[in-house]
Design a protein around this motif. Structure first.
Motif: not given
Length: 230
Positions: A33-42, A114-121, A158-160
């Motif tokens: 488990a992460a203890t700080t926010p993490l950047w979610l990239s492509k 802070g990110a936007t995601v799309e379900i793809c599979q 964005g950050e999650v």
């Protein structure tokens, strides 16, 4: 008007690829488990790794989400391992309550912190689940139940972080809830008409479209032994 679906991130999990089992490929399925926010990239979360990039990671498997709602099922199914079934135990990146394969659909766009995601599979379970959990039937049971979790592509980076909100923003394919999609993927007798429809859905990940294209042929028989058993 779409259904109001909201949840809170219970945990964000990442892992490093390492040797886990003699004679087997490395794996990053053991996540912390992460203890700080993490950047979610492509292509995924900062600090998360994939050992085999041929089948893991990349833009169409940037983030794996698993419903903590299913943990009670697994604890009942495997009572001698009940303590194992906690958020993060299956190598997922995101855990939450309230969002499942039953109420989410292929192509759903969600605001995730802070990110936007799309379900793809959905997830195609493999032998690493068996070794990681020390339950030989784990991957086959994942596939049988359809409790596999799902993957996102990232629309806006964005950050999650744990505690962040997840909210459904847009629904593209209400006729394809994930439980129906996942069942179709593993159905050896899927009607050719459904296989053809799914093969033509651009929002579906390329690998799954190709799999459904093969299923259009009524003589095609998929062998899953190597994936499920190693």
């Amino acid at each position: 008007m779409i259904e109001t679906l909201e949840a809170t991130i219970l945990g964000v999990f990442t892992g490093k690829a390492r040797e886990r089992w003699d004679g087997k490929a490395p794996s990053a399925i053991a996540k912390q488990a992460a203890t700080t926010p993490l950047w979610l990239s492509k292509t995924g979360l900062a600090s998360d790794e994939q050992a085999d990039t041929a089948v893991h990671g990349g833009p169409e498997k940037a983030l794996h989400h698993y419903a903590a709602d299913h943990m009670a099922h697994w604890a009942t199914a495997f009572p001698d391992k009940a303590g194992l079934f906690q958020p993060g135990c299956f190598g997922e990146n995101i855990s939450s309550f309230g969002l499942t394969e039953a109420n989410l659909c292929l192509g759903d766009v969600l605001q995730m912190d802070g990110a936007t995601v799309e379900i793809c599979q959905g997830r195609q379970p493999c032998w690493k689940l068996n070794l990681h959990t020390e339950i030989a039937a784990m991957a086959p049971q994942f596939q049988r139940t359809g409790f596999t979790g799902w993957y996102y592509r990232v629309i806006e980076e964005g950050e999650v972080a744990a505690g962040g909100a997840i909210r459904l923003k847009h629904r593209q394919h209400p006729d394809w809830p994930l439980q129906r999609l996942i069942k179709a993927r593993f159905d050896p007798r899927l009607p050719a008409s459904e296989a053809q429809e799914l093969a033509g859905l651009s929002v579906l990940a390329e690998g799954w479209r190709a799999a459904f294209a093969r299923k259009v042929d009524p003589t095609y028989a998929e062998n899953t032994d190597r994936r499920l058993k190693g």
